[in-house]
Design an enzyme around this catalytic site. Structure first.
Site, short mmCIF file in Angstrom:
data_model
loop_
_atom_site.label_atom_id
_atom_site.label_comp_id
_atom_site.label_asym_id
_atom_site.label_seq_id
_atom_site.Cartn_x
_atom_site.Cartn_y
_atom_site.Cartn_z
N LYS A 52 0.84 -1.21 0.00
CA LYS A 52 0.00 0.00 0.00
C LYS A 52 0.87 1.25 0.00
CE LYS A 52 -3.80 -2.45 2.26
NZ LYS A 52 -4.54 -2.77 3.51
N GLN A 96 -4.39 -1.61 9.82
CA GLN A 96 -4.34 -2.91 9.17
C GLN A 96 -4.87 -3.97 10.14
OE1 GLN A 96 -3.64 -3.42 6.00
NE2 GLN A 96 -3.83 -5.62 6.05
N ASP A 119 -10.76 2.96 4.56
CA ASP A 119 -11.17 1.55 4.46
C ASP A 119 -12.69 1.42 4.41
OD1 ASP A 119 -9.21 -0.43 4.23
OD2 ASP A 119 -8.57 -0.19 6.31
N1 GUN Z 1 -6.66 -6.84 6.48
C1 GUN Z 1 -6.98 -7.60 5.41
N2 GUN Z 1 -7.55 -6.84 4.47
C2 GUN Z 1 -7.61 -5.58 4.94
C3 GUN Z 1 -8.10 -4.34 4.43
O1 GUN Z 1 -8.62 -4.24 3.32
N3 GUN Z 1 -7.97 -3.29 5.24
C4 GUN Z 1 -7.41 -3.35 6.46
N4 GUN Z 1 -7.32 -2.24 7.19
N5 GUN Z 1 -6.96 -4.48 6.97
C5 GUN Z 1 -7.05 -5.58 6.21
#
Ligand code: GUN
Length: 304
Positions: A52, A96, A119
């Protein structure tokens, strides 16, 4: 065999558009910024967060990775989130998941300012999405909509069946498809005669988190099948169940001792009219939509 919906190239297209927007904002002196919080040492999470942050750099966004230790408390995390909420250079905040079991994840997700919730996990954004107001929508279901639209698959009037009712994928996917005028059904573990329901689907979305759960007899011939699942399998017998006779998969499995399978059995793709492969289908869209959400958050926060 259905037509492959190439998520990777759609993600590239979206990222190019986001980079263009970033350039236009730069002319106004604005640089969208993302803060990614990675707690502890979960290997998969580290890979995702690095990816990311790297994509932010590629597209010209500012990003900052915060890596508190596994031992951080809920109160300390709350202070960290509060500080990020107040920062002018941060437009998006991403915690995350999974967070360590001892911290109160819900409390922390609710503490993220809805304006910076890239998110789309905050209840305010879930509510706005449901009410049809401008909202930051969760990245994975938003990516599913982009795949359908950019592949020219009609949504309006179609029967969309979503298997899985998570807050992150199933429920928001249903809302987004409803806003596109699909007729939606959400299925889950208590659904009676699941196969009869999924066979009605013109668009079938699998978001259950169980390897190869959707079998060929659950798919209407010609349907569009979107596989949101990412399941790592290491067991040889399970591998044979899904990929017997697939030389390319055999090579990866022998080399790495594992491979990725979605929630859809590979044989079910043969019944489909079009489908997203795993890997390379929905996965690549998630980061592209995160970038798109961050730029959108930057614009919305400034009333642009
Ligand atoms: N963990 C697995 N997928 C995601 C996601 O799309 N966003 C976040 N914040 N954590 C994750």
């Amino acid at each position: 065999m259905g037509k492959i919906l190439d998520g990777a190239s759609i993600a590239t297209e979206i990222k190019k558009e986001v980079a263009e927007e970033v350039k236009l904002l730069a002319e106004k002196g604005i640089r969208p910024g993302l803060a990614a919080v990675l707690v502890g040492n979960v290997a998969a999470s580290e890979i995702y967060v690095r990816s990311k942050v790297k994509t932010c750099a590629e597209l010209g966004l500012f990003s900052e990775m915060l890596t508190p230790p596994e031992s951080i408390t809920t109160a300390e995390m709350l202070a960290l989130v509060t500080a990020l909420n107040a920062r002018e250079d941060i437009d998006g905040i991403l915690l995350q998941l999974p967070l360590p079991a001892h911290v109160d994840a819900k409390l922390l997700l609710d503490a993220v300012s809805p304006e910076k919730d890239v998110d789309g996990f905050h209840p305010v954004n879930a509510g706005r999405l449901q009410a049809g107001r401008p909202a930051l929508a969760p990245c994975t279901p938003a990516g599913v909509i982009e795949i359908l639209k950019r592949s020219g698959i009609p949504i309006a009037g179609q029967r969309a069946v979503i298997v899985g009712r998570s807050d992150i994928v199933g429920k928001p996917a249903a809302m987004l498809l409803l806003h596109e005028n699909a007729t939606i059904t959400i299925c889950h573990s208590k659904t009676r005669d699941l196969a009869a329901v999924t066979r009605e689907a013109d668009i079938l979305i699998a978001a259950i988190g169980r390897p190869g759960f959707i079998t060929p007899e659950m798919v209407k011939p010609g349907a569009t099948v979107i596989d949101v699942g990412i399941n790592r399998i290491t067991d040889r017998a399970e591998f044979e169940k899904f990929f017997a006779g697939d030389a390319k998969r055999e090579e990866t499995f022998s080399k790495r001792g594992s491979t990725i399978v979605g929630d859809v059995h590979p044989k079910a793709f043969e019944v489909a009219g079009a489908y997203t492969p795993v890997p390379g289908g929905v996965g690549p869209l998630t980061i592209a939509m995160l970038m798109s959400n961050t730029v959108r958050a930057a614009r919305m926060r400034r009333g642009l």
